[in-house]
Design a protein around this motif. Structure first.
Motif, PDB file in Angstrom:
ATOM      1  N   TYR A 183      40.454  47.175  38.876  1.00 40.49           N
ATOM      2  CA  TYR A 183      40.818  45.848  39.373  1.00 40.49           C
ATOM      3  C   TYR A 183      40.392  44.800  38.353  1.00 40.49           C
ATOM      4  CZ  TYR A 183      35.941  44.871  40.759  1.00 40.49           C
ATOM      5  OH  TYR A 183      34.576  44.653  40.764  1.00 40.49           O
ATOM      6  N   LYS A 184      40.977  43.609  38.482  1.00 36.90           N
ATOM      7  CA  LYS A 184      40.665  42.498  37.583  1.00 36.90           C
ATOM      8  C   LYS A 184      39.769  41.502  38.304  1.00 36.90           C
ATOM      9  CE  LYS A 184      44.583  42.097  34.423  1.00 36.90           C
ATOM     10  NZ  LYS A 184      45.640  41.165  33.964  1.00 36.90           N
ATOM     11  N   PRO A 185      38.556  41.323  37.827  1.00 37.56           N
ATOM     12  CA  PRO A 185      37.691  40.307  38.467  1.00 37.56           C
ATOM     13  C   PRO A 185      38.318  38.919  38.453  1.00 37.56           C
ATOM     14  CG  PRO A 185      36.431  41.704  36.956  1.00 37.56           C
ATOM     15  CD  PRO A 185      37.867  42.028  36.739  1.00 37.56           C
ATOM     16  N   SER A 186      39.135  38.645  37.445  1.00 38.22           N
ATOM     17  CA  SER A 186      39.758  37.322  37.358  1.00 38.22           C
ATOM     18  C   SER A 186      40.809  37.121  38.446  1.00 38.22           C
ATOM     19  CB  SER A 186      40.414  37.143  35.988  1.00 38.22           C
ATOM     20  OG  SER A 186      41.406  38.136  35.763  1.00 38.22           O
ATOM     21  N   VAL A 187      41.286  38.201  39.058  1.00 39.70           N
ATOM     22  CA  VAL A 187      42.294  38.114  40.119  1.00 39.70           C
ATOM     23  C   VAL A 187      41.642  38.165  41.492  1.00 39.70           C
ATOM     24  CG1 VAL A 187      44.310  39.253  41.133  1.00 39.70           C
ATOM     25  CG2 VAL A 187      44.068  39.121  38.644  1.00 39.70           C
ATOM     26  N   ALA A 246      42.426  42.845  23.216  1.00 40.33           N
ATOM     27  CA  ALA A 246      41.257  42.263  22.558  1.00 40.33           C
ATOM     28  C   ALA A 246      40.833  40.962  23.229  1.00 40.33           C
ATOM     29  CB  ALA A 246      41.551  42.018  21.079  1.00 40.33           C
ATOM     30  N   ILE A 247      39.561  40.873  23.609  1.00 41.60           N
ATOM     31  CA  ILE A 247      39.056  39.685  24.305  1.00 41.60           C
ATOM     32  C   ILE A 247      39.181  38.444  23.420  1.00 41.60           C
ATOM     33  CG2 ILE A 247      37.030  38.657  25.407  1.00 41.60           C
ATOM     34  CD1 ILE A 247      38.079  40.908  26.986  1.00 41.60           C
ATOM     35  N   SER A 248      39.012  38.617  22.111  1.00 41.74           N
ATOM     36  CA  SER A 248      39.092  37.473  21.207  1.00 41.74           C
ATOM     37  C   SER A 248      40.459  36.796  21.263  1.00 41.74           C
ATOM     38  CB  SER A 248      38.794  37.924  19.771  1.00 41.74           C
ATOM     39  OG  SER A 248      39.697  38.945  19.379  1.00 41.74           O
ATOM     40  N   ILE A 249      41.486  37.545  21.629  1.00 43.68           N
ATOM     41  CA  ILE A 249      42.837  36.999  21.746  1.00 43.68           C
ATOM     42  C   ILE A 249      43.201  36.751  23.206  1.00 43.68           C
ATOM     43  CG2 ILE A 249      45.291  37.553  21.429  1.00 43.68           C
ATOM     44  CD1 ILE A 249      44.553  38.951  18.853  1.00 43.68           C
ATOM     45  N   CYS A 250      42.875  37.709  24.063  1.00 47.48           N
ATOM     46  CA  CYS A 250      43.364  37.673  25.445  1.00 47.48           C
ATOM     47  C   CYS A 250      42.403  37.002  26.422  1.00 47.48           C
ATOM     48  CB  CYS A 250      43.652  39.103  25.917  1.00 47.48           C
ATOM     49  SG  CYS A 250      44.859  39.944  24.878  1.00 47.48           S
ATOM     50  N   GLY A 251      41.166  36.809  26.019  1.00 45.84           N
ATOM     51  CA  GLY A 251      40.222  36.156  26.893  1.00 45.84           C
ATOM     52  C   GLY A 251      39.620  37.079  27.939  1.00 45.84           C
ATOM     53  N   ARG A 252      38.641  36.565  28.681  1.00 46.34           N
ATOM     54  CA  ARG A 252      37.934  37.384  29.667  1.00 46.34           C
ATOM     55  C   ARG A 252      38.809  37.748  30.873  1.00 46.34           C
ATOM     56  NH1 ARG A 252      32.547  37.785  28.692  1.00 46.34           N
ATOM     57  NH2 ARG A 252      31.647  36.335  27.174  1.00 46.34           N
ATOM     58  N   GLY A 253      39.936  37.075  31.029  1.00 49.46           N
ATOM     59  CA  GLY A 253      40.835  37.416  32.122  1.00 49.46           C
ATOM     60  C   GLY A 253      41.452  38.793  31.983  1.00 49.46           C
ATOM     61  N   SER A 254      41.348  39.378  30.799  1.00 45.50           N
ATOM     62  CA  SER A 254      41.902  40.714  30.591  1.00 45.50           C
ATOM     63  C   SER A 254      40.897  41.823  30.875  1.00 45.50           C
ATOM     64  CB  SER A 254      42.416  40.845  29.151  1.00 45.50           C
ATOM     65  OG  SER A 254      41.353  40.716  28.223  1.00 45.50           O
ATOM     66  N   VAL A 255      39.677  41.475  31.272  1.00 41.24           N
ATOM     67  CA  VAL A 255      38.677  42.477  31.624  1.00 41.24           C
ATOM     68  C   VAL A 255      39.076  43.184  32.915  1.00 41.24           C
ATOM     69  CG1 VAL A 255      36.284  42.826  32.379  1.00 41.24           C
ATOM     70  CG2 VAL A 255      36.778  41.331  30.442  1.00 41.24           C
ATOM     71  N   VAL A 256      38.968  44.516  32.911  1.00 46.30           N
ATOM     72  CA  VAL A 256      39.235  45.303  34.116  1.00 46.30           C
ATOM     73  C   VAL A 256      38.030  46.197  34.399  1.00 46.30           C
ATOM     74  CG1 VAL A 256      41.733  45.279  33.866  1.00 46.30           C
ATOM     75  CG2 VAL A 256      40.420  47.124  32.817  1.00 46.30           C
ATOM     76  N   LYS A 259      41.588  43.778  43.393  1.00 45.18           N
ATOM     77  CA  LYS A 259      42.938  43.262  43.210  1.00 45.18           C
ATOM     78  C   LYS A 259      43.301  43.244  41.730  1.00 45.18           C
ATOM     79  CE  LYS A 259      43.216  40.295  47.306  1.00 45.18           C
ATOM     80  NZ  LYS A 259      42.148  40.997  48.010  1.00 45.18           N
ATOM     81  N   THR A 260      44.589  43.396  41.471  1.00 48.17           N
ATOM     82  CA  THR A 260      45.082  43.367  40.103  1.00 48.17           C
ATOM     83  C   THR A 260      46.492  42.802  40.101  1.00 48.17           C
ATOM     84  OG1 THR A 260      45.333  44.703  38.088  1.00 48.17           O
ATOM     85  CG2 THR A 260      46.087  45.692  40.158  1.00 48.17           C
ATOM     86  N   THR A 261      47.039  42.566  38.932  1.00 45.49           N
ATOM     87  CA  THR A 261      48.438  42.168  38.783  1.00 45.49           C
ATOM     88  C   THR A 261      49.075  43.109  37.771  1.00 45.49           C
ATOM     89  OG1 THR A 261      47.754  40.516  37.128  1.00 45.49           O
ATOM     90  CG2 THR A 261      48.128  39.750  39.367  1.00 45.49           C
ATOM     91  N   ARG A 262      50.035  43.913  38.216  1.00 45.14           N
ATOM     92  CA  ARG A 262      50.726  44.863  37.355  1.00 45.14           C
ATOM     93  C   ARG A 262      52.226  44.582  37.420  1.00 45.14           C
ATOM     94  NH1 ARG A 262      46.908  46.217  34.269  1.00 45.14           N
ATOM     95  NH2 ARG A 262      47.476  48.377  33.844  1.00 45.14           N
ATOM     96  N   PHE A 263      52.893  44.754  36.250  1.00 44.48           N
ATOM     97  CA  PHE A 263      54.292  44.359  36.117  1.00 44.48           C
ATOM     98  C   PHE A 263      55.236  45.540  35.920  1.00 44.48           C
ATOM     99  CE2 PHE A 263      51.691  40.765  35.168  1.00 44.48           C
ATOM    100  CZ  PHE A 263      52.382  39.672  35.657  1.00 44.48           C
ATOM    101  N   VAL A 270      48.717  42.224  43.459  1.00 47.02           N
ATOM    102  CA  VAL A 270      49.048  40.922  44.037  1.00 47.02           C
ATOM    103  C   VAL A 270      49.996  40.154  43.117  1.00 47.02           C
ATOM    104  CG1 VAL A 270      46.855  40.842  45.276  1.00 47.02           C
ATOM    105  CG2 VAL A 270      47.033  39.786  43.015  1.00 47.02           C
ATOM    106  N   ARG A 271      50.597  39.136  43.669  1.00 43.90           N
ATOM    107  CA  ARG A 271      51.589  38.344  42.931  1.00 43.90           C
ATOM    108  C   ARG A 271      50.915  37.551  41.828  1.00 43.90           C
ATOM    109  NH1 ARG A 271      56.497  35.713  44.533  1.00 43.90           N
ATOM    110  NH2 ARG A 271      57.594  35.198  42.582  1.00 43.90           N
ATOM    111  N   ALA A 272      51.512  37.614  40.647  1.00 46.64           N
ATOM    112  CA  ALA A 272      51.024  36.807  39.533  1.00 46.64           C
ATOM    113  C   ALA A 272      51.414  35.358  39.749  1.00 46.64           C
ATOM    114  CB  ALA A 272      51.604  37.333  38.221  1.00 46.64           C
ATOM    115  N   PRO A 273      50.697  34.422  39.138  1.00 44.78           N
ATOM    116  CA  PRO A 273      51.054  33.007  39.304  1.00 44.78           C
ATOM    117  C   PRO A 273      52.514  32.763  38.951  1.00 44.78           C
ATOM    118  CG  PRO A 273      48.956  33.222  38.177  1.00 44.78           C
ATOM    119  CD  PRO A 273      49.526  34.602  38.280  1.00 44.78           C
TER     120      PRO A 273
END
Length: 804
Positions: free
Chosen positions: A291-295, A777-787, A299-303, A227-230
C-alpha cells in the motif's frame, strides 16, 4: 472449483481431522528417512548432519519446529514459521516472493543474472533455492522445519553460505493406517473471509509397502484497496489524462492455492528401501500486496490490472540401504517452477514525464504510436520464469556408534532459469518497439544455466568419550552461463539491439522458441575451490554440551548481463562460533545458544553501472556479522511450558561501497567511462533488510476437565527497525522500516479424535512492515512513490478437525 476441493481433501473429506497431525514414526540410522520429529522419549530428532540425531546432541546452532509444534503454532506458510525462527529474517514482496537471510547477511538481489541467494532452501533432500523468490510450501503433514544458522558449506554446499532452511515431509509408514482432515474458516481485518481444507492419508499396502497422500485447498481474502487517483491529472508531454476509474475496488489482493503430494515407500528387503514421491502446488493471487502511505492505510492507486501465478512440482527418489555395516543413500529429484507476474509500472512513467517536462526529448517524446501521435507512456511489466533443477547425491555413512564416524558423498545439480521480462507500453510504435515484440519498450529475455559439482566428507572422532573432534571438507566446481537479450531496440539507445552479437540479428521466433530479437549476452563463469569445517565439542556433564566451530561457506560467481562487464567471483564466508546445548532439572529447562563472528570476503553487491544505469554484480568489498542467538524452554509444571528465543546480529560492511567500484575501494576514482564516483555507503553501514534484534516467545497451558482436553496459548514477537537500502541516501529518502511487536492468541478443545481451535494473529492489528521500497527513484518521484508491504492485518481463524 469443485474439482480442486476434491483433490485437496480426497475421499477423507467425509470426516474431520485433529488440529495436531499424528505424531510421526521414529527413525534410526544415518540415512535421514525423516518420517519422525521426535524419538520415543519425546526429544526432537533432526538430520542436520545427514544422520538422525537428537537435537540436543548436535553441536550446531539449529531451531527445529516439529509436526506438533507447527500445528500448535497454526503454521500454514512461510510467513507463519519464519517468525518463530529468530536467526532468520526476510524481505517479502508478496506470496512466494520472499528473500531469506540468516544472521543479518541480507546481501541479495532479484536479477535473473544476479547472485545466487546466501541461504540454501531444501525440500526434503533437494535444494530448491531460487533467486529472490523462496517457494512458499503449504505446511501440512510436515515432519519439521529446520533452520541451520551459519555456513553449511561442507554438507550442503553452494548457496548455504549464511545458513540452510529445510522443509522435511512425513514419509509413508507401513505400521498402521492413519489420516486426518482439517477445515478452517478465517477472516482478515479490513478485508474478506477465506478458508482452508486439508487432509492426509497413510495407507499400509503390505508389511513392506505404504502410501501417503496429502491434499489441500486454500483461499485467502484480500485487504488492499485500489482507490481512485485524483481526477484531472494529465501527462505533461502527451496531454493524456491519467485515470484508474475502471480498476477501483476493495480487497483486491486475494490468494487461491491448491496442491498435494504422494509418496510410496517399498522395503525391497530387510536392508534396502526405496521411496518415490511427487508433490506440487498451484497458487494465484491478484492485485498488489503493498500500500501507499501517501494514499492511505491499506490503500493504493494502480492503473493496470496486476496478477501473480506461481506453480511448481517436484519428483523425487530416495534409495537407502546397507553395504556391510555402512549406510548408503542415493537421493535424486527433479524440480520445476513456473511463475508469471504482471505489475503496474505507470507511476514511473508519470513521474519521469513530470520531472523532465521541460526537456521532453529525454523521456516523453519517446512514446508515440505508428501515426506519430504522442501516447500515454505508462508501462506494464510482465515477468515469466521457468525454473528447473535436477540434483543427485550419493553418500555413505559409517555406523553412528563407532568411535570414528564418517559421512562422505558426491553431489551434482543442474539448474536453469528461462527468464522473460517485458516492459510494455500499449500502442507504442513499431519503430520504437523491440523487434518482434510490438509495444515492448524494454526487454530482458535470458536463459541461464548453473551447474554445480561437489565431493564432500565429514568425520567425527571421539578423542575421549566426552570430547569429539569433527572435521569436514567440500571440494566444489561451478559452471554458469547466460545467453540472451536485454535492453531497448536499436533506435533508442546504445544498449539492446545496438549490442547484438554477430550472427544473431533476427533470431526472433527461431525454432527453439527463445522469443529473442537477438542475443547481446553470451558469457560463462567458472570456478572451483575447497571449503572446510572444524568443530570441537565437549560433553561437560550429562545434558551439557559445549562446542566451538570454525566453518566456511560460499556462493558461486557468475556473469553480468552487460557484455562489457566482467564476471563476478565466488563470495566466501568464514564463521567463528562458540555454542552450548544444555538441559537442566531433568529436562524441564533447556537453554541453547551461540556466539558468532562471521566475515564475508569478495562480497557480491549490486551496483549501478555508467551504461544506462544498468545494474552490475561486483565483488565490492568485505563485511562482517557478529552477535548472539539463544533459545530457552521451561516446563515448570504438568501441561505448562514457556519458550523464548532471540537473536542479536550486528551485520555491517567493513569497506566503503562506491557508486562505481574499483580494486582500491576508493570512491574518488572515476568510472571506466570517466564519470565522477560517489560514496554510496561508508564502512560500518548496516545491511538492509534485516533487523539487528529479533525475539519470539510462546506460553502454552494444556489441561483436562472431565473427558475434554483444553489448551490456551499466547505468542509474542518483536523485531527492531530495518534499513530499506544499503545505499545511505536512498535509505534516507525511502525511510526506515520501523520495529514492531505483535501478539497471537489461541485456544482449543479436543476429545478423542475430534478437535477445534480459535486463533487470533496480529491481535493489535499492527501495520508492521515486511518490506519498504519505492516505485521509482525518490530523488525524481518524491516520497509519494514509497510503498509498504505490510504484515497481514489481524487474522482470525476457526479450525475443526478429526484424526483417524
Amino acid at each position: 472449483m469443485m474439482g480442486k476441493w476434491i483433490w485437496a481433501g480426497g475421499a477423507s473429506l467425509l470426516a474431520f481431522a485433529s488440529v495436531g497431525t499424528a505424531h510421526a514414526q521414529v527413525v534410526g540410522g544415518p540415512p535421514p528417512k525423516d518420517a519422525s520429529a521426535a524419538d520415543a522419549a519425546g526429544e526432537i530428532v533432526v538430520t542436520a548432519q545427514k544422520r538422525s540425531e537428537k537435537l540436543q546432541d548436535v553441536p550446531l546452532s539449529i531451531v527445529a519446529l516439529t509436526t506438533e509444534a507447527l500445528a500448535e503454532r497454526n503454521v500454514r506458510n512461510f510467513n507463519d514459521y519464519a517468525k518463530f525462527l529468530p536467526s532468520l529474517s526476510y524481505s517479502s514482496y508478496g506470496p512466494g516472493q520472499a528473500e531469506v537471510y540468516f544472521r543479518g547477511l541480507s546481501n541479495g538481489n532479484r536479477l535473473s543474472t544476479g547472485s545466487l541467494p546466501t541461504v540454501g532452501v531444501y525440500l526434503d533432500e533437494q535444494p530448491v533455492t531460487t533467486i529472490g523468490s523462496t517457494i512458499d510450501v503449504h505446511i501440512y503433514d510436515i515432519a519439521r522445519v529446520e533452520a541451520l544458522s551459519g555456513p553449511q558449506g561442507t554438507l550442503f554446499g553452494a548457496s548455504s553460505e549464511a545458513g540452510t532452511l529445510r522443509i522435511i515431509t512425513n514419509k509413508p509408514d507401513t505400521k498402521a493406517f492413519s489420516g486426518s482432515v482439517d477445515l478452517t474458516a478465517n477472516t482478515v481485518a479490513h478485508g474478506k473471509a477465506g478458508g482452508i481444507a486439508e487432509s492426509y492419508l497413510n495407507i499400509p499396502l503390505s508389511s513392506r509397502a505404504a502410501l501417503r497422500v496429502v491434499g489441500f485447498y486454500q483461499y485467502d481474502g484480500g485487504y488492499i484497496d485500489n482507490v481512485r487517483a485524483p481526477g484531472g491529472v494529465t501527462y505533461p508531454t502527451s496531454g493524456v489524462v491519467r485515470d484508474n476509474k475502471a480498476l477501483v475496488g476493495r480487497d483486491q489482493n486475494s490468494i487461491e492455492a491448491y496442491g498435494g503430494r504422494a509418496a510410496l515407500k517399498v522395503d525391497l528387503d530387510d536392508n534396502w528401501t526405496a521411496t518415490a514421491g511427487v508433490m506440487g502446488q498451484h497458487q494465484t493471487s491478484n492485485g498488489t500486496f503493498a500500500y501507499k502511505p501517501s494514499v492511505g492505510d491499506l490503500k493504493t492507486t494502480r492503473f493496470f490490472p496486476e496478477a501473480q501465478k506461481d506453480e511448481w512440482y517436484q519428483a523425487s527418489l530416495a534409495i537407502e540401504g546397507k553395504l556391510g555395516s555402512f549406510d548408503l543413500t542415493y537421493a535424486g529429484a527433479y524440480f520445476e517452477r513456473k511463475a508469471a507476474y504482471t505489475s503496474d509500472y505507470s507511476d514511473y512513467a508519470y513521474l519521469y514525464d513530470s520531472y523532465y517536462a521541460s526537456t521532453p526529448d529525454y523521456f516523453g517524446n519517446n512514446f508515440k504510436d505508428n501515426a506519430g501521435n504522442l501516447i500515454n507512456p505508462a508501462q506494464i511489466v510482465s515477468q515469466d520464469e521457468r525454473f528447473t533443477k535436477q540434483s543427485h547425491e550419493l553418500r555413505i555413512a559409517s555406523p553412528a556408534t563407532d568411535r570414528l564416524r564418517i559421512v562422505a558423498g558426491l553431489f551434482y545439480q543442474r539448474q536453469t532459469n528461462n527468464w522473460r521480462n517485458l516492459y510494455t507500453v500499449p500502442n507504442l510504435a513499431d519503430a520504437q518497439s523491440v523487434t518482434g515484440l510490438p509495444g515492448v519498450n524494454y526487454a530482458n529475455i535470458q536463459f541461464r544455466t548453473d551447474r554445480d559439482y561437489a565431493a564432500f566428507a565429514e568425520a567425527a572422532f571421539d578423542i575421549v568419550p566426552t570430547l569429539t573432534l569433527t572435521g569436514g571438507l567440500r571440494g566444489y566446481k561451478y559452471d554458469n552461463n547466460v545467453i540472451g537479450f536485454f535492453g531497448f531496440n536499436g533506435t533508442r539507445s546504445a544498449v539492446g539491439e545496438a549490442l547484438c552479437l554477430p550472427g544473431t540479428v533476427g533470431a526472433y521466433g527461431v525454432p527453439n522458441g527463445s522469443g529473442r530479437p537477438c542475443d547481446n549476452i553470451d558469457a560463462k563463469a567458472t570456478g572451483s575451490g575447497v571449503r572446510h569445517k572444524l568443530n570441537l565439542s565437549w560433553k561437560a556433564a550429562p545434558g551439557k554440551l559445549l562446542y566451538a566451530t570454525w566453518s566456511t561457506g560460499f556462493r558461486p560467481g557468475g556473469i553480468n548481463r552487460r557484455p562489457i562487464a566482467p564476471a563476478y567471483a565466488v563470495e566466501k564466508l568464514t564463521n567463528y562460533e562458540i555454542g552450548w546445548k544444555t538441559s537442566w532439572l531433568g529436562g524441564k529447562v533447556l537453554f541453547n545458544g551461540a556466539l558468532f563472528l562471521e566475515k564475508l570476503s569478495q562480497a557480491q553487491f549490486a551496483v549501478t553501472s555508467d551504461q544506462n544505469g544498468i545494474t552490475d554484480i561486483v565483488n565490492a568489498g568485505r563485511a562482517r556479522s557478529k552477535g548472539i542467538e539463544a533459545d530457552l524452554t521451561v516446563r515448570p509444571a504438568q501441561g505448562l511450558s514457556f519458550q523464548v528465543s532471540g537473536t542479536y546480529a550486528d551485520a555491517v560492511i567493513t569497506t566503503d561501497l562506491c557508486k562505481y567500484t574499483n580494486a582500491a575501494f576508493d570512491c574518488t576514482i572515476p568510472s571506466d567511462s570517466g564519470n565522477p564516483n560517489a560514496l554510496r555507503a561508508p564502512a560500518g553501514t548496516r545491511f538492509a533488510g534485516s533487523p539487528r534484534f529479533k525475539l519470539s516467545g510462546l506460553m502454552r497451558y494444556e489441561f483436562t476437565l472431565g473427558k475434554i482436553d483444553y489448551f490456551l496459548q499466547a505468542a509474542a514477537f518483536h523485531q527492531s527497525s530495518v534499513s530499506s537500502s544499503l545505499d545511505v541516501e536512498e535509505a534516507r529518502l525511502i525511510g526506515l522500516q520501523p520495529g514492531y511487536s505483535t501478539v497471537d492468541l489461541s485456544a482449543g478443545i479436543s476429545r478423542d479424535t475430534w478437535s477445534a481451535s480459535l486463533t487470533v494473529e496480529n491481535l493489535g492489528d499492527k501495520r508492521a512492515q515486511q518490506s519498504r521500497t519505492a516505485t521509482c527513484a525518490i530523488s525524481i518521484c518524491g516520497r509519494g512513490s514509497v510503498v509498504i508491504y505490510p504484515l497481514r492485518p489481524r487474522f482470525v481463524s476457526l479450525r475443526v478437525g478429526r484424526r483417524f
